[in-house]
Design a protein around this motif. Structure first.
Motif, PDB file in Angstrom:
ATOM      1  N   GLN A 221      -3.383   2.482  10.086  1.00 48.00           N
ATOM      2  CA  GLN A 221      -4.224   1.224  10.573  1.00 48.00           C
ATOM      3  C   GLN A 221      -5.078   0.443   9.739  1.00 48.00           C
ATOM      4  O   GLN A 221      -4.984  -0.590   9.365  1.00 48.00           O
ATOM      5  CB  GLN A 221      -5.087   1.599  11.771  1.00 48.00           C
ATOM      6  N   ARG A 222      -5.903   1.305   8.899  1.00 47.69           N
ATOM      7  CA  ARG A 222      -6.701   0.813   7.564  1.00 47.69           C
ATOM      8  C   ARG A 222      -5.782   0.039   6.579  1.00 47.69           C
ATOM      9  O   ARG A 222      -5.968  -0.915   6.223  1.00 47.69           O
ATOM     10  CB  ARG A 222      -7.192   2.034   6.792  1.00 47.69           C
ATOM     11  N   GLU A 223      -4.490   0.748   6.100  1.00 45.93           N
ATOM     12  CA  GLU A 223      -3.793   0.142   5.345  1.00 45.93           C
ATOM     13  C   GLU A 223      -2.812  -1.085   5.813  1.00 45.93           C
ATOM     14  O   GLU A 223      -2.778  -2.146   5.041  1.00 45.93           O
ATOM     15  CB  GLU A 223      -2.661   1.058   4.602  1.00 45.93           C
ATOM     16  N   ARG A 224      -2.438  -1.106   7.069  1.00 48.28           N
ATOM     17  CA  ARG A 224      -2.150  -2.370   7.634  1.00 48.28           C
ATOM     18  C   ARG A 224      -2.823  -3.682   7.681  1.00 48.28           C
ATOM     19  O   ARG A 224      -2.822  -4.715   7.283  1.00 48.28           O
ATOM     20  CB  ARG A 224      -1.592  -2.093   9.092  1.00 48.28           C
ATOM     21  N   GLU A 225      -4.343  -3.452   7.987  1.00 47.44           N
ATOM     22  CA  GLU A 225      -5.063  -4.493   7.896  1.00 47.44           C
ATOM     23  C   GLU A 225      -5.561  -4.833   6.494  1.00 47.44           C
ATOM     24  O   GLU A 225      -5.655  -6.090   6.249  1.00 47.44           O
ATOM     25  CB  GLU A 225      -6.550  -3.904   8.692  1.00 47.44           C
ATOM     26  N   ARG A 226      -5.779  -3.810   5.713  1.00 50.15           N
ATOM     27  CA  ARG A 226      -5.823  -4.200   4.309  1.00 50.15           C
ATOM     28  C   ARG A 226      -4.804  -5.124   3.481  1.00 50.15           C
ATOM     29  O   ARG A 226      -5.112  -5.997   2.755  1.00 50.15           O
ATOM     30  CB  ARG A 226      -6.306  -3.101   3.479  1.00 50.15           C
ATOM     31  N   HIS A 227      -3.667  -4.687   3.839  1.00 57.95           N
ATOM     32  CA  HIS A 227      -2.589  -5.311   3.321  1.00 57.95           C
ATOM     33  C   HIS A 227      -2.139  -6.718   3.905  1.00 57.95           C
ATOM     34  O   HIS A 227      -1.972  -7.645   3.031  1.00 57.95           O
ATOM     35  CB  HIS A 227      -1.161  -4.332   3.735  1.00 57.95           C
ATOM     36  N   ARG A 228      -2.563  -6.854   5.188  1.00 57.53           N
ATOM     37  CA  ARG A 228      -2.563  -8.238   5.743  1.00 57.53           C
ATOM     38  C   ARG A 228      -3.475  -8.999   5.173  1.00 57.53           C
ATOM     39  O   ARG A 228      -3.277 -10.242   4.831  1.00 57.53           O
ATOM     40  CB  ARG A 228      -2.647  -8.061   7.385  1.00 57.53           C
ATOM     41  N   ALA A 229      -4.792  -8.624   5.081  1.00 58.48           N
ATOM     42  CA  ALA A 229      -5.949  -9.483   4.509  1.00 58.48           C
ATOM     43  C   ALA A 229      -5.454  -9.588   2.843  1.00 58.48           C
ATOM     44  O   ALA A 229      -5.813 -11.058   2.478  1.00 58.48           O
ATOM     45  CB  ALA A 229      -6.920  -8.797   4.576  1.00 58.48           C
TER      46      ALA A 229
ATOM     47  N   PRO B  51       0.785  -1.054   0.231  1.00 60.26           N
ATOM     48  CA  PRO B  51      -0.149   0.029   0.015  1.00 60.26           C
ATOM     49  C   PRO B  51       0.990   1.203   0.068  1.00 60.26           C
ATOM     50  O   PRO B  51       1.875   1.420   0.664  1.00 60.26           O
ATOM     51  CB  PRO B  51      -0.805   0.006   1.392  1.00 60.26           C
ATOM     52  N   VAL B  52       0.529   2.053  -0.759  1.00 60.24           N
ATOM     53  CA  VAL B  52       1.106   3.695  -0.855  1.00 60.24           C
ATOM     54  C   VAL B  52       0.082   4.517  -0.509  1.00 60.24           C
ATOM     55  O   VAL B  52      -0.935   4.712  -1.246  1.00 60.24           O
ATOM     56  CB  VAL B  52       1.740   3.794  -2.147  1.00 60.24           C
ATOM     57  N   ILE B  53       0.517   5.419   0.792  1.00 65.08           N
ATOM     58  CA  ILE B  53      -0.228   6.657   0.788  1.00 65.08           C
ATOM     59  C   ILE B  53       0.331   7.777   0.351  1.00 65.08           C
ATOM     60  O   ILE B  53       1.735   7.970   0.652  1.00 65.08           O
ATOM     61  CB  ILE B  53      -0.419   6.623   2.418  1.00 65.08           C
ATOM     62  N   VAL B  54      -0.344   8.415  -0.392  1.00 69.60           N
ATOM     63  CA  VAL B  54       0.366   9.842  -0.810  1.00 69.60           C
ATOM     64  C   VAL B  54      -0.111  11.055   0.057  1.00 69.60           C
ATOM     65  O   VAL B  54      -1.277  11.155   0.620  1.00 69.60           O
ATOM     66  CB  VAL B  54       0.066   9.960  -2.214  1.00 69.60           C
ATOM     67  N   MET B  55       0.630  12.002  -0.256  1.00 73.19           N
ATOM     68  CA  MET B  55       0.363  13.166   0.958  1.00 73.19           C
ATOM     69  C   MET B  55       0.959  14.263   0.087  1.00 73.19           C
ATOM     70  O   MET B  55       1.928  14.424  -0.475  1.00 73.19           O
ATOM     71  CB  MET B  55       0.931  13.118   2.225  1.00 73.19           C
ATOM     72  N   ALA B  56       0.492  15.573   0.350  1.00 67.75           N
ATOM     73  CA  ALA B  56       1.026  16.935   0.104  1.00 67.75           C
ATOM     74  C   ALA B  56       0.328  17.907   0.653  1.00 67.75           C
ATOM     75  O   ALA B  56      -0.843  17.795   1.397  1.00 67.75           O
ATOM     76  CB  ALA B  56       0.393  16.841  -1.579  1.00 67.75           C
ATOM     77  N   LYS B  57       0.933  19.129   0.566  1.00 66.07           N
ATOM     78  CA  LYS B  57       0.406  20.358   1.237  1.00 66.07           C
ATOM     79  C   LYS B  57      -0.940  20.787   0.412  1.00 66.07           C
ATOM     80  O   LYS B  57      -1.842  21.130   0.880  1.00 66.07           O
ATOM     81  CB  LYS B  57       1.444  21.302   1.529  1.00 66.07           C
ATOM     82  N   ASP B  58      -0.660  21.026  -0.948  1.00 65.63           N
ATOM     83  CA  ASP B  58      -1.371  21.902  -1.912  1.00 65.63           C
ATOM     84  C   ASP B  58      -1.467  20.956  -3.086  1.00 65.63           C
ATOM     85  O   ASP B  58      -1.442  21.830  -4.261  1.00 65.63           O
ATOM     86  CB  ASP B  58      -0.991  23.138  -2.031  1.00 65.63           C
ATOM     87  N   ALA B  59      -1.782  19.928  -3.242  1.00 69.36           N
ATOM     88  CA  ALA B  59      -1.861  19.168  -4.550  1.00 69.36           C
ATOM     89  C   ALA B  59      -3.045  19.368  -5.363  1.00 69.36           C
ATOM     90  O   ALA B  59      -4.356  19.700  -4.488  1.00 69.36           O
ATOM     91  CB  ALA B  59      -1.915  17.653  -4.279  1.00 69.36           C
ATOM     92  N   PRO B  60      -3.117  19.742  -6.500  1.00 66.13           N
ATOM     93  CA  PRO B  60      -4.360  20.148  -7.256  1.00 66.13           C
ATOM     94  C   PRO B  60      -4.932  18.740  -7.342  1.00 66.13           C
ATOM     95  O   PRO B  60      -4.690  17.525  -7.435  1.00 66.13           O
ATOM     96  CB  PRO B  60      -3.883  20.376  -8.603  1.00 66.13           C
ATOM     97  N   GLU B  61      -6.498  18.881  -7.228  1.00 67.77           N
ATOM     98  CA  GLU B  61      -7.509  17.797  -7.332  1.00 67.77           C
ATOM     99  C   GLU B  61      -7.311  16.941  -8.281  1.00 67.77           C
ATOM    100  O   GLU B  61      -7.303  15.610  -7.856  1.00 67.77           O
ATOM    101  CB  GLU B  61      -8.904  18.449  -7.270  1.00 67.77           C
TER     102      GLU B  61
END
Length: 135
Positions: free
Chosen positions: A120-128, A81-91
């Motif tokens: 927590q969500r991604e940890r659970e999804r990844h393990r499943a 799983p990859v979570i992306v983040m940014a301060k002001d990313a365009p939609e």
């Protein structure tokens, strides 16, 4: 917050060392082994050396975008799983990241609770998903 297991290896990719340190501090004692990279080249080397359980990447990196990291990671370790983040990313960029396969998007600065819930969500999804592949 739920207690996480000690086997969760997290890679944080962000050009800002303060953000890297803040995330590592937020997760200290919560069952994550956190390593960081500031650029795409270092991140891909780290991914190839030790496949992380979860990756958090900024969408804006010095050499490339988080979208490039996302594509490369999905090509190398599809189930990670990859979570992306940014301060002001365009939609449109956020939507593109989710369509490519990002598990979640977090707006910076990320709060402790937002980070904990997303991980927590991604940890659970990844393990499943890993259990399904093993069956």
């Amino acid at each position: 917050m739920n207690t996480l297991t000690t086997s969760d290896h997290l890679l944080v990719i962000d050009p800002c060392s303060d953000t890297q340190a803040r995330i590592a501090e937020q997760l200290q004692g919560r069952g994550f082994s956190v390593v960081s990279a500031s650029d795409l080249t270092t991140a891909l080397t780290m991914i190839d050396m030790a496949a992380p359980d979860i990756v958090i990447t900024d969408l804006f990196l010095p050499e490339a975008t988080g979208l490039t990291v996302l594509k490369e990671l999905k090509a190398r370790h599809e189930l990670c799983p990859v979570i992306v983040m940014a301060k002001d990313a365009p939609e449109p960029m956020i939507i593109q990241a989710l369509r490519i396969g990002a598990a979640d998007y977090l707006h910076k600065p990320v709060t402790d609770e937002e980070l904990a819930q997303a991980l927590q969500r991604e940890r659970e999804r990844h393990r499943a998903e890993q259990r399904q592949v093993a069956e």
